[in-house]
Design a protein around this motif. Structure first.
Motif, PDB file in Angstrom:
ATOM      1  N   PRO A   1       0.825  -1.210   0.000  1.00 37.14           N
ATOM      2  CA  PRO A   1       0.000   0.000   0.000  1.00 37.14           C
ATOM      3  C   PRO A   1       0.856   1.256   0.000  1.00 37.14           C
ATOM      4  CG  PRO A   1       0.070  -0.974   2.187  1.00 37.14           C
ATOM      5  CD  PRO A   1       0.747  -1.956   1.259  1.00 37.14           C
ATOM      6  N   PRO A   2       0.392   2.336  -0.631  1.00 38.06           N
ATOM      7  CA  PRO A   2       1.133   3.597  -0.580  1.00 38.06           C
ATOM      8  C   PRO A   2       1.136   4.152   0.832  1.00 38.06           C
ATOM      9  CG  PRO A   2      -1.018   3.917  -1.590  1.00 38.06           C
ATOM     10  CD  PRO A   2      -0.856   2.438  -1.417  1.00 38.06           C
TER      11      PRO A   2
ATOM     12  N   LEU B   1      10.349   9.760   3.284  1.00 34.15           N
ATOM     13  CA  LEU B   1       9.912   8.423   3.661  1.00 34.15           C
ATOM     14  C   LEU B   1       9.661   7.590   2.400  1.00 34.15           C
ATOM     15  CD1 LEU B   1       7.372   9.262   6.527  1.00 34.15           C
ATOM     16  CD2 LEU B   1       9.603   8.142   6.793  1.00 34.15           C
ATOM     17  N   PRO B   2       9.687   6.257   2.515  1.00 33.48           N
ATOM     18  CA  PRO B   2       9.377   5.422   1.347  1.00 33.48           C
ATOM     19  C   PRO B   2       7.964   5.697   0.828  1.00 33.48           C
ATOM     20  CG  PRO B   2      10.380   4.111   3.101  1.00 33.48           C
ATOM     21  CD  PRO B   2      10.079   5.454   3.686  1.00 33.48           C
ATOM     22  N   GLU B   3       7.774   5.495  -0.460  1.00 29.56           N
ATOM     23  CA  GLU B   3       6.467   5.726  -1.058  1.00 29.56           C
ATOM     24  C   GLU B   3       5.475   4.619  -0.714  1.00 29.56           C
ATOM     25  OE1 GLU B   3       6.838   6.253  -5.236  1.00 29.56           O
ATOM     26  OE2 GLU B   3       8.010   8.101  -5.079  1.00 29.56           O
ATOM     27  N   ARG B   4       5.986   3.376  -0.524  1.00 30.68           N
ATOM     28  CA  ARG B   4       5.106   2.244  -0.248  1.00 30.68           C
ATOM     29  C   ARG B   4       5.652   1.409   0.899  1.00 30.68           C
ATOM     30  NH1 ARG B   4       1.225   0.813  -3.885  1.00 30.68           N
ATOM     31  NH2 ARG B   4       1.086   2.120  -5.766  1.00 30.68           N
ATOM     32  N   GLY B   5       4.745   0.722   1.607  1.00 27.86           N
ATOM     33  CA  GLY B   5       5.170  -0.153   2.694  1.00 27.86           C
ATOM     34  C   GLY B   5       4.252  -0.027   3.886  1.00 27.86           C
ATOM     35  N   ASP B   6       4.813  -0.311   5.066  1.00 25.72           N
ATOM     36  CA  ASP B   6       4.020  -0.259   6.290  1.00 25.72           C
ATOM     37  C   ASP B   6       3.429   1.127   6.505  1.00 25.72           C
ATOM     38  OD1 ASP B   6       4.714  -2.861   6.733  1.00 25.72           O
ATOM     39  OD2 ASP B   6       6.411  -2.372   8.024  1.00 25.72           O
ATOM     40  N   ALA B   7       2.305   1.159   7.190  1.00 25.30           N
ATOM     41  CA  ALA B   7       1.547   2.399   7.365  1.00 25.30           C
ATOM     42  C   ALA B   7       2.335   3.462   8.118  1.00 25.30           C
ATOM     43  CB  ALA B   7       0.237   2.104   8.098  1.00 25.30           C
ATOM     44  N   PHE B   8       1.999   4.713   7.849  1.00 26.09           N
ATOM     45  CA  PHE B   8       2.603   5.871   8.510  1.00 26.09           C
ATOM     46  C   PHE B   8       2.234   5.878   9.989  1.00 26.09           C
ATOM     47  CE2 PHE B   8       2.174  10.217  10.057  1.00 26.09           C
ATOM     48  CZ  PHE B   8       3.406  10.756   9.746  1.00 26.09           C
ATOM     49  N   GLU B   9       3.215   6.209  10.859  1.00 24.51           N
ATOM     50  CA  GLU B   9       2.973   6.290  12.297  1.00 24.51           C
ATOM     51  C   GLU B   9       3.685   7.507  12.875  1.00 24.51           C
ATOM     52  OE1 GLU B   9       4.208   2.732  14.208  1.00 24.51           O
ATOM     53  OE2 GLU B   9       2.638   1.478  13.326  1.00 24.51           O
TER      54      GLU B   9
END
Length: 210
Positions: free
Chosen positions: A40-41, A62-70
């Motif tokens: 997921p973006p 930050l990376p464009e895709r991967g684990d959710a933003f926190e």
């Protein structure tokens, strides 16, 4: 069986084995590409750290895709800026952007002149925004903003943004973007510091980086 027939059979089996290995490799690569494509973006909010800091300034770090933003280690309290460091950590897909601020009391060891000398050290490069001096080094950018205490003593508000990842900010071409986020942080918090009043408002726009 004649030697030529045995050799021919062995060759066919060898070619068949190579073809099978090639097909398996292609399937594995295809699975890897497919899995990467469905990550997921990373969805960064419009503002971060409970401040008027634009999420759009964080996205490139930050990376464009991967684990959710926190958001974590969230300790910003603009009305209580003082000698105790405050910070906010933004993360996604295993990478982090750490924003921090603290008050540096002027001493013989560190003042505006020392901040300027620090920017000239090997591996450092100067960063400037109006009256604020700072530097970029390795994976972080710092800005030191002059301020006055109630008894008229001059101190510094130190704002820092650090970005995780392989290679330095300069190697990754991220110094201007990290410096711009550091400037946004300084513009947002410096005017709200009660115990150390900023002498001059910081200008708009990105800081100069050298």
């Amino acid at each position: 069986m004649a030697p030529s027939e045995a050799s021919s059979g062995t060759g066919r089996r060898y070619k068949g084995a190579l073809l099978s290995v090639g097909l398996v490799g292609a399937v594995l690569v295809g699975i890897g590409v497919w899995r990467g494509s469905v990550d997921p973006p990373v969805d960064v909010p419009d503002s971060v750290c409970g401040l008027d800091l634009p999420g759009s300034a964080v996205e490139p770090l930050l990376p464009e895709r991967g684990d959710a933003f926190e958001q974590s280690d969230f300790t910003f309290h603009p009305d209580r800026l003082g000698s105790v460091p405050q910070s906010c950590v933004l993360s996604a897909a295993g990478e982090q952007v750490r924003l921090g601020v603290q008050t540096i009391l002027f001493t013989d060891d560190f003042d505006r002149a020392a901040a300027a000398r620090k920017a000239e050290l090997p591996g450092h490069a100067p960063v400037r925004l109006g009256d604020a001096l700072g530097d970029s080094h390795a994976n972080s950018v710092s800005l030191y903003v002059p301020c006055l205490t109630g008894d008229g003593k001059e101190n510094l508000l130190a704002f820092t943004v650090g970005v995780s990842g392989d290679g330095t900010l300069r190697q990754r071409g991220l110094v201007p973007r990290t410096a711009a986020l550091t400037a946004d942080l300084a513009r947002n918090l410096a005017p709200r510091a009660k115990d150390c009043k900023v002498k001059n408002a910081l200008p708009s726009g990105p800081p100069s980086t050298g």
